[in-house]
Scaffold this motif. Structure first.
Motif, PDB file in Angstrom:
ATOM      1  N   GLN A 166       0.828  -1.205   0.000  1.00  0.00           N
ATOM      2  CA  GLN A 166       0.000   0.000   0.000  1.00  0.00           C
ATOM      3  C   GLN A 166       0.865   1.259   0.000  1.00  0.00           C
ATOM      4  OE1 GLN A 166      -3.064  -0.071   2.961  1.00  0.00           O
ATOM      5  NE2 GLN A 166      -3.419   2.127   2.870  1.00  0.00           N
ATOM      6  N   SER A 167       1.971   1.226   0.732  1.00  0.00           N
ATOM      7  CA  SER A 167       2.850   2.400   0.787  1.00  0.00           C
ATOM      8  C   SER A 167       3.484   2.671  -0.572  1.00  0.00           C
ATOM      9  CB  SER A 167       3.930   2.205   1.844  1.00  0.00           C
ATOM     10  OG  SER A 167       4.729   1.064   1.556  1.00  0.00           O
ATOM     11  N   SER A 170       0.849   4.363  -2.755  1.00  0.00           N
ATOM     12  CA  SER A 170       0.656   5.746  -2.335  1.00  0.00           C
ATOM     13  C   SER A 170       1.799   6.628  -2.837  1.00  0.00           C
ATOM     14  CB  SER A 170       0.561   5.816  -0.809  1.00  0.00           C
ATOM     15  OG  SER A 170       0.334   7.139  -0.389  1.00  0.00           O
ATOM     16  N   HIS A 171       3.026   6.117  -2.758  1.00  0.00           N
ATOM     17  CA  HIS A 171       4.196   6.869  -3.237  1.00  0.00           C
ATOM     18  C   HIS A 171       4.111   7.109  -4.742  1.00  0.00           C
ATOM     19  CE1 HIS A 171       8.353   8.212  -3.562  1.00  0.00           C
ATOM     20  NE2 HIS A 171       8.507   7.352  -4.556  1.00  0.00           N
TER      21      HIS A 171
END
Length: 297
Positions: free
Chosen positions: A32-33, A36-37
């Motif tokens: 997920q990170s 998002s990035h």
């Protein structure tokens, strides 16, 4: 367009369609990170915000909606054409994604697709069980399955089954201490097994027809399920009456495990059809699957 921009757009489209970073990450096999990035980097390069994020939801800005509606279909068309061109010199290959309700997958689609796969090892099929009316273009399915009267006019439709008779059924021992219903008023006194709709969260009203008049019966009962397979199991267990397609209950009626009632109230529904966008018609893999599942008298 730089390749990085294209890759990042595909990530954005996944998040935009799911309206959820967690589901998009699972679908893409990424964290997920990382998603998002990537989306934040894309927004920085474009100089405009594409998503509005809160702790509970993700929604599209005007720019994000425009990107999804105008650019995503063009990229999908390019992908489809590249897949079709690559197939010209070789074997049918790629993944065909299909959405249908669970019992249609088990009774109609899988028995017709299973013999195809050993013959074409580069062909992959993903079957997703869903009671929603799915927008196959937005959710990137290749084929959807609906009753004939539910298929959008701009889709290519291929018949999978003859017209379908619905049945109100119960186990013989369910009727041991109660009379079989013969009217709508009678039916309302019975323990009926209900279906909760994934699309709205509401309870499905049985769509009956009597003497030329359509009737929506909002029946009551102790058990509610989200799929037809469990409704069938509950009816076989004597938990109440189920409203199910003939193709699902016919073997049990023939064996005496179920009894059909109120047959003059049970409508004939348009047969099941597979449908897909016309722009995908050139794919050999798609054509192979469509030919395998089409109805043959």
């Amino acid at each position: 367009m730089a390749r990085d921009n294209l890759d990042d757009l595909l990530v954005f489209f996944a998040v935009a369609r799911e309206r959820n970073f967690t589901r998009a990450a699972a679908r893409l096999g990424m964290t997920q990170s990382a998603l998002s990035h990537i989306v934040r980097a894309l927004e920085a390069r474009l100089g405009v915000r594409l998503l509005t994020r809160t702790t509970r939801s993700v929604s599209l800005t005007e720019a994000g909606e425009r990107l999804l509606q105008n650019v995503a279909p063009r990229i999908e068309e390019i992908e489809a054409e590249i897949a079709a061109i690559s197939e010209l010199g070789g074997k049918p290959a790629g993944t065909i994604r299909i959405t249908a309700v669970d019992h249609v997958i088990s009774s109609v689609l899988w028995p017709r697709i299973a013999p195809l796969l050993p013959l074409h090892p580069d062909l992959h099929v993903e079957l997703s069980a869903d009671y929603r009316i799915v927008d196959i273009a937005a959710e990137r399915y290749d084929i959807g399955v609906r009753h004939g009267d539910q298929v959008d006019k701009d889709m290519i439709a291929v018949r999978l089954t003859p017209d379908i008779r619905m049945r109100i059924v119960g186990a013989p021992f369910y009727f041991a201490d109660r009379a079989a219903p013969a009217s709508l008023a009678d039916l309302m006194q019975h323990n009926c097994i209900n279906l909760r709709l994934a699309s709205s969260g509401g309870i499905y009203a049985w769509e009956l027809r009597h003497e030329g008049r359509d009737v929506e019966a909002r029946v009551r009962g102790q058990a509610v399920f989200t799929d037809a397979g469990h409704i069938l199991e509950a009816a076989l267990d004597g938990a109440g009456l189920g409203f199910l397609p003939d193709e699902l209950v016919a073997p049990h009626l023939a064996a005496g495990r179920l009894r059909s009632v109120m047959e003059d109230w049970c409508p004939l529904w348009p047969g099941l059809h597979a449908y897909y966008p016309s722009r995908r018609h050139s794919s050999r893999a798609l054509g192979l699957v469509i030919d395998a599942i089409r109805h043959r008298a």
